[in-house]
Design a protein around this motif. Structure first.
Motif: not given
Ligand SMILES: [Zn+2]
Length: 462
Positions: A336-345, A398-407, A410-413
């Motif tokens: 579902m995390i992949e679906a978040l990203k691809l759904g928005a893109l 490495a994929r998710s750092t740095p974090l500025h906005d948690p949402i 989560l969605v893009y990284a």
């Protein structure tokens, strides 16, 4: 810096079962509240408090405490369309359109599905759900004359944890999918089975699910509507996934699928449509008028080349939207995390507009939208009295750092690798990367063996 411990209970006053301390809690409540840092207290299946860690530590004396000061807590994601048994077919349906895929993969395989395959398919789906932060799933379980498959699907899911809602499929106007069986069930017998499941598991867990409009007769659709009205059951149906859906409906009934359903009084707020890729303006008007819900399956729609659903048009018209993966045979994962990203893109590229769909909007669709689509007000955001369904997201990769906005992270990284702990109805189903309900390695090995045997049989039929 990460540990799980039992606390000293002498200082605090109110007992609770679980206290989780984190970098923050993204509640997805009506005000988009984010507590930084944040904590959640849980008793039984429910959240009793969400707020600042200092406050909750002063107030509660937990049986178990999870300190994860680098992790973010999100509501459990809600997957509103899946076919768990198809997990066993993952990777066998590449590069086919929907109708070919149904005819050459799905139809010949269904008679080969036995109790073991149903159990293992559901278990694999439940494992991946726990690992991708999904705690509620609507499984559209196709019509199989072998009724034990439904019980095996529910049993496997419950062993691993999370909330499984089963849409028990019915149909009375296509014979292909059960061609390999000696005898099929009538629609009356199928509905009697749905009713038995409803009695056993309740309305929150069992829906009635006509496969498609073109897989039903008009009388059969009316019978399903009457059944749902009599028992208060919810309905889900595939809708306009490909042009064939309404073309076939026009050929058989003289009307596109959605107008046909509207004309016989089938549409209501208790109907969740899967896909809606080829909904036209009139379909959308009718869906909005009747307060229907639609599940958005971006990865499956891309995988099968079905098209891009008119999500923004549906949203703006007032159609209720939720997010889903669809079955693993037309996605190859249930992430579902992949679906978040691809759904928005997918919406951004469809509209050539980077603002078409934001990270907060797609997260809301996968949480609050799912709660609304499933008519489950007890899940979808984090607040006292809600079901304790949430996951801990560790951004230290490495994929998710740095974090500025948690949402945004989560969605893009983000990805399954960031989900370290998942709690479903207060039960820790994934803890520090380990599935608690079953031996995951053994289960994966069994599933690989059984899927290989199944694929061999499918090849032999070709
Ligand atoms: Zn489907």
């Amino acid at each position: 810096m990460t540990h799980t411990s039992v606390t000293d209970t002498s200082a605090a006053s109110a007992p609770c079962d679980l206290l989780v301390i984190a970098a923050g809690v993204v509640t997805v409540d009506g005000n988009n509240t984010i507590h930084r840092p944040g904590a959640i207290a849980v008793s039984g299946e429910k959240i009793v408090a969400v707020g600042a860690p200092d406050d909750l530590m002063r107030t509660y004396s937990p049986q178990k405490r999870i300190d994860r000061p680098a992790c973010w807590i999100f509501p459990g994601l809600i997957n509103t369309h899946n076919h768990l048994w198809q997990t066993m077919l993952k990777g066998l349906g590449d590069d086919m359109g929907l109708i070919d895929w149904i005819r050459t993969l799905l139809v010949p395989t269904m008679p080969l599905i036995d109790d073991e395959a149903a159990y293992l398919g559901s278990a694999l789906g439940a494992l991946e759900s726990a690992r991708s932060g999904c705690t509620t799933m609507l499984d559209f379980m196709h019509h199989f004359p072998r009724l034990s498959l439904y019980d095996e699907t529910i049993r496997a899911w419950d062993e691993i944890g999370g909330s499984l809602v089963m849409g028990r499929s019915v149909r009375d106007n296509v014979q292909t999918t059960t061609a390999g069986y000696a005898a099929d069930l009538t629609l009356d017998q199928q509905l009697a089975h749905v009713e038995a499941l409803l009695e056993r598991h309740g309305r929150d867990r069992v829906w009635v699910a006509p496969g498609t409009v073109w897989g039903m007769s008009v009388d059969g659709l009316k019978q399903v509507r009457a059944f749902a009205d009599r028992l208060g059951a919810l309905i889900t149906i595939h809708m306009n996934e490909v042009p064939f859906d309404s073309e076939e409906s026009v050929r058989r009934f003289g009307m596109r699928s959605v107008p046909l359903l509207a004309s016989i009084g089938f549409l209501n707020e208790d109907v969740l449509h899967a896909h809606g890729v080829w909904n036209d303006d009139e379909d959308i008007r009718l869906l909005a008028k009747h307060r229907c819900a639609v599940s958005y399956n971006p990865v499956s729609n891309m995988y099968l080349g079905s098209g891009i659903p008119p999500i923004l048009k549906m949203r703006d018209a007032g159609v209720r939207l939720s997010l889903a993966t669809d079955g693993a045979a037309s996605n190859n994962s249930q992430d579902m995390i992949e679906a978040l990203k691809l759904g928005a893109l997918l919406q951004k590229v469809a509209h050539k507009d980077s603002t078409a769909m934001s990270a907060p909007e797609i997260l809301r669709m996968a949480t609050v939208g799912g709660s609304d689509a499933l008519q489950r007000p007890d899940v979808g955001h984090l607040a006292p009295d809600m079901r304790a369904d949430f996951f801990l997201f560790d951004p230290r990769t490495a994929r998710s750092t740095p974090l500025h906005d948690p949402i945004s992270t989560l969605v893009y990284a983000g990805g399954e690798q960031n989900v370290v702990t998942t709690v479903a109805a207060g039960r820790v189903v994934l803890e520090d990367g380990v599935i608690t309900g079953v031996n995951e390695a053994d289960l994966l090995a069994q599933a690989q063996d059984a899927a290989a045997r199944l694929a061999e049989k499918v090849r032999a039929l070709a």
